[in-house]
Motif scaffolding. Structure first.
Motif, short mmCIF file in Angstrom:
data_model
loop_
_atom_site.label_atom_id
_atom_site.label_comp_id
_atom_site.label_asym_id
_atom_site.label_seq_id
_atom_site.Cartn_x
_atom_site.Cartn_y
_atom_site.Cartn_z
N ARG A 142 -8.46 7.93 13.66
CA ARG A 142 -7.96 9.75 13.78
C ARG A 142 -8.78 10.71 14.37
NH1 ARG A 142 -8.75 12.26 8.71
NH2 ARG A 142 -9.65 10.75 7.17
N ASP A 143 -8.27 11.70 14.95
CA ASP A 143 -9.34 12.30 15.16
C ASP A 143 -8.87 13.92 15.00
OD1 ASP A 143 -8.09 13.52 17.76
OD2 ASP A 143 -7.54 12.06 18.49
N ASN A 144 -9.69 14.79 15.15
CA ASN A 144 -9.93 16.52 15.24
C ASN A 144 -9.77 16.64 16.40
OD1 ASN A 144 -12.07 16.15 16.09
ND2 ASN A 144 -12.99 17.86 14.54
N GLY A 145 -8.90 16.36 17.19
CA GLY A 145 -9.16 16.97 18.65
C GLY A 145 -7.67 17.43 18.58
N GLU A 146 -7.21 18.33 20.29
CA GLU A 146 -6.39 19.10 20.66
C GLU A 146 -4.81 18.46 19.78
OE1 GLU A 146 -6.73 19.82 24.34
OE2 GLU A 146 -8.83 20.85 24.01
N GLY A 147 -4.77 16.94 20.08
CA GLY A 147 -3.49 17.09 20.00
C GLY A 147 -2.22 17.07 20.80
N PHE A 148 -1.28 16.67 20.62
CA PHE A 148 -0.75 16.82 21.44
C PHE A 148 1.19 16.68 21.17
CE2 PHE A 148 -1.65 12.29 22.37
CZ PHE A 148 -0.02 11.49 22.56
N ASP A 149 2.28 17.18 21.70
CA ASP A 149 3.78 17.06 21.96
C ASP A 149 3.60 15.65 21.76
OD1 ASP A 149 5.79 16.74 21.10
OD2 ASP A 149 6.23 19.81 22.41
N THR A 150 4.15 15.17 20.87
CA THR A 150 4.63 13.37 20.52
C THR A 150 5.84 13.27 21.67
OG1 THR A 150 5.95 13.46 19.22
CG2 THR A 150 3.26 12.48 19.36
N ILE A 151 7.28 14.61 22.00
CA ILE A 151 8.39 14.60 22.56
C ILE A 151 8.61 14.98 23.77
CG2 ILE A 151 10.67 15.41 22.14
CD1 ILE A 151 10.02 15.53 19.16
N THR A 152 7.42 15.50 23.93
CA THR A 152 7.57 16.04 25.15
C THR A 152 6.66 15.76 26.70
OG1 THR A 152 5.91 18.32 25.09
CG2 THR A 152 8.43 18.46 24.83
N LYS A 153 5.34 14.60 26.24
CA LYS A 153 4.55 14.24 26.66
C LYS A 153 4.59 12.49 26.34
CE LYS A 153 -0.38 13.77 28.14
NZ LYS A 153 -1.64 14.58 27.90
N LYS A 154 4.56 12.12 27.74
CA LYS A 154 5.01 10.48 27.59
C LYS A 154 3.58 10.06 27.43
CE LYS A 154 9.02 10.23 30.34
NZ LYS A 154 9.49 9.57 31.72
N PRO A 155 3.21 9.12 26.75
CA PRO A 155 2.00 8.51 26.61
C PRO A 155 0.99 7.98 28.12
CG PRO A 155 3.96 7.37 25.29
CD PRO A 155 4.37 8.19 26.32
N GLY A 156 0.41 7.95 27.88
CA GLY A 156 -0.44 7.52 29.35
C GLY A 156 -1.02 6.20 29.44
N HIS A 157 -1.94 5.61 30.25
CA HIS A 157 -2.15 4.56 30.35
C HIS A 157 -2.94 4.27 29.01
CE1 HIS A 157 -0.28 3.57 34.09
NE2 HIS A 157 -1.29 4.65 34.65
N GLY A 158 -3.82 4.79 28.87
CA GLY A 158 -4.34 4.56 27.42
C GLY A 158 -3.67 3.98 26.86
#
Length: 172
Positions: A120-136
């Motif tokens: 886990r991290d304390n980063g910016e995070g993202f909306d998992t509904i609107t943003k598709k997962p990337g290659h990573g």
């Protein structure tokens, strides 16, 4: 090639430049290969390899890595060790590159019925509904599935990301 063009200064210089660039490329490929599967993983196992990976990140980035790694009673299979190592490496890369995290926590614990990996991290995070997962993230999912594991990812904008991987003991 150098012998064939001996005496032709312009061509000899070009050949020497090509040779120098090839040697640089070879060194870079070797370094990349070591990062993908470091020899410490084969020689000493997953925990020392992860500790070395964390040290490298802390030396080369501003990120603070906190870990709790509970050594299993037996070594995992080579396939499982490589998969876990690459999952952690990819998750850290994502947290640093995309999440702009300043702190990353990695926990690995071998339990009776499974092994749990939590990153886990304390980063910016993202909306998992609107943003598709990337290659990573796709790579993490595929590596998890390749060793019979379950993958779960949670993220929220402004609240960081958490990745949980659970691998049944029958696969380790």
């Amino acid at each position: 090639l150098k012998r064939k063009v001996a005496g032709q200064e312009t061509i000899t210089d070009a050949v020497c430049n090509i040779e120098s660039e090839l040697q640089d490329i070879i060194a870079e490929v070797r370094a990349l290969s070591r990062r993908l599967r470091p020899s410490i993983l084969d020689d000493f196992g997953l925990i020392p390899a992860l500790e070395q990976l964390f040290e490298q990140y802390q030396k080369s980035t501003e990120v603070e890595l906190r870990s709790q790694l509970i050594e299993p009673s037996n070594r995992y299979s080579s396939k499982t060790e490589v998969a876990i190592y690459r999952i952690v490496q990819e998750a850290i890369n994502n947290a640093v590159r995309h999440g702009k995290s300043s702190v990353i926590w990695v926990q690995l614990a071998a339990k009776k019925t499974n092994t749990e990996l939590l990153i886990r991290d304390n980063g910016e995070g993202f909306d998992t509904i609107t943003k598709k997962p990337g290659h990573g993230l796709k790579n993490i999912r595929e590596r998890t599935e390749s060793i019979g594991g379950q993958y779960e990812m949670n993220s929220q904008e402004g609240k960081g990301t958490q990745i949980k991987v659970v691998i049944p003991s029958s696969y380790v």
